[in-house]
Design an enzyme around this catalytic site. Structure first.
Site, PDB file in Angstrom:
ATOM      1  CD  GLU A 142      -3.245  -0.624   0.525  1.00 49.33           C
ATOM      2  OE1 GLU A 142      -3.284   0.524   0.005  1.00 49.33           O
ATOM      3  OE2 GLU A 142      -4.185  -1.432   0.481  1.00 49.33           O
ATOM      4  CG  HIS A 180      -6.505  -3.678  -5.631  1.00 48.46           C
ATOM      5  ND1 HIS A 180      -7.102  -3.077  -4.540  1.00 48.46           N
ATOM      6  CD2 HIS A 180      -7.080  -4.900  -5.738  1.00 48.46           C
ATOM      7  CE1 HIS A 180      -7.991  -3.907  -4.025  1.00 48.46           C
ATOM      8  NE2 HIS A 180      -8.005  -5.015  -4.732  1.00 48.46           N
ATOM      9  CG  ASP A 190      -6.143   0.319  -5.493  1.00 49.41           C
ATOM     10  OD1 ASP A 190      -7.163  -0.134  -6.013  1.00 49.41           O
ATOM     11  OD2 ASP A 190      -5.573  -0.232  -4.540  1.00 49.41           O
TER      12      ASP A 190
END
Length: 275
Positions: A142, A180, A190
């Protein structure tokens, strides 16, 4: 005397640090408890499985040829949250049911939140090629970004260091560094059109293309089939084309769900790399 003073100051500093509040001490304890539970499962000896009409073996036989299963994909996300602290909080609340292996903050700080061999909950309902459980074979990363702004240079530099480490540690193929939005088209976007996929590809993380001006498309070229060969789940062709553009043609990451000839040439080039 000077050495004594230095030692005293060090002891005071260490004491202050040890007494300082640790906001994730409780969840770190839960992490260790859960890891210990899984370790006990790994240590458990196999038990015979009775089959109708078949003899039950007197004992189990353990093979000597095994190791840990390793990740084969890296999935890159953006947090869509306001800060790393917000993301850390989200990933340590049981009710959220989401997590990732690593979080890379805007200042380049890399925080690991889960052992690489354990299964994070970052991919959700997704598919790439024939893989329908991406969580079980991937590492989730992330990036602290809301999806509306460019990524910070120091953040990307740290990401490149992390990707290089993972690639060599687990021998992950270049084509297996994806986003993703690639594995969940229509559901996720994303790491956004701002993400520098070309820069990553130049370092060996992900596919890219060169000059396509001289590429000649086959007469029977089928965009949907080509997208499927690259890895996309083509059940929703419109969503897939948008995801493809967001990744490989960010200057045209609009809501358009069609490909012009130049964009088809890009797709054809990537398809050839994927075959």
């Amino acid at each position: 005397m000077t050495q004594y003073v230095c030692l005293l100051l060090w002891v005071i500093a260490a004491t202050i640090y040890s007494c300082a509040p640790k906001p994730y001490a409780a969840t770190n304890k839960i992490y260790r408890q859960q890891a210990k539970q899984y370790a006990s499962i790994l240590k458990a000896e196999p038990t015979p499985i009775p089959a109708s009409g078949a003899p039950i073996p007197a004992s189990w036989i353990g093979t000597t040829n095994f190791n840990m299963r390793k990740p084969n994909y890296v999935i890159i996300h953006h947090t869509a949250q306001g800060s790393c602290d917000t993301t850390f909080n989200t990933f340590t609340l049981p009710r959220t049911q989401v997590s990732a292996h690593y979080v890379v903050c805007k200042d380049g700080t890399i925080t690991q939140m889960l052992n690489d061999y354990l299964r994070a909950w970052h991919a959700g309902v997704s598919k790439w090629g024939n893989v329908t459980d991406m969580n079980s074979c991937s590492i989730g990363i992330e990036l602290d970004n809301n999806g509306l702004t460019p990524f910070q240079p120091q953040q990307i530099n740290s990401l490149l260091v992390l990707l290089d480490t993972l690639k060599h540690r687990y021998n992950i193929p270049a084509a297996n560094f994806i986003g993703h939005g690639d594995i969940a088209p229509g559901r996720k976007v994303d790491p956004s059109a701002w993400f520098p996929w070309q820069q990553l590809s130049e370092k060996g993380f992900g596919l890219w293309y060169g000059d396509t001006s001289k590429v000649i498309l086959p007469v029977d070229f089928n965009s949907r089939q080509a997208l499927r060969i690259v890895g996309y789940d083509t059940r929703d062709t419109s969503a897939v084309i948008k995801a493809f553009k967001r990744h490989y043609i960010p200057v045209d990451s609009t809501n358009s769900s069609s490909l012009d000839e130049g964009q088809k040439k890009i797709l054809f080039t990537l398809m050839q790399q994927s075959e």
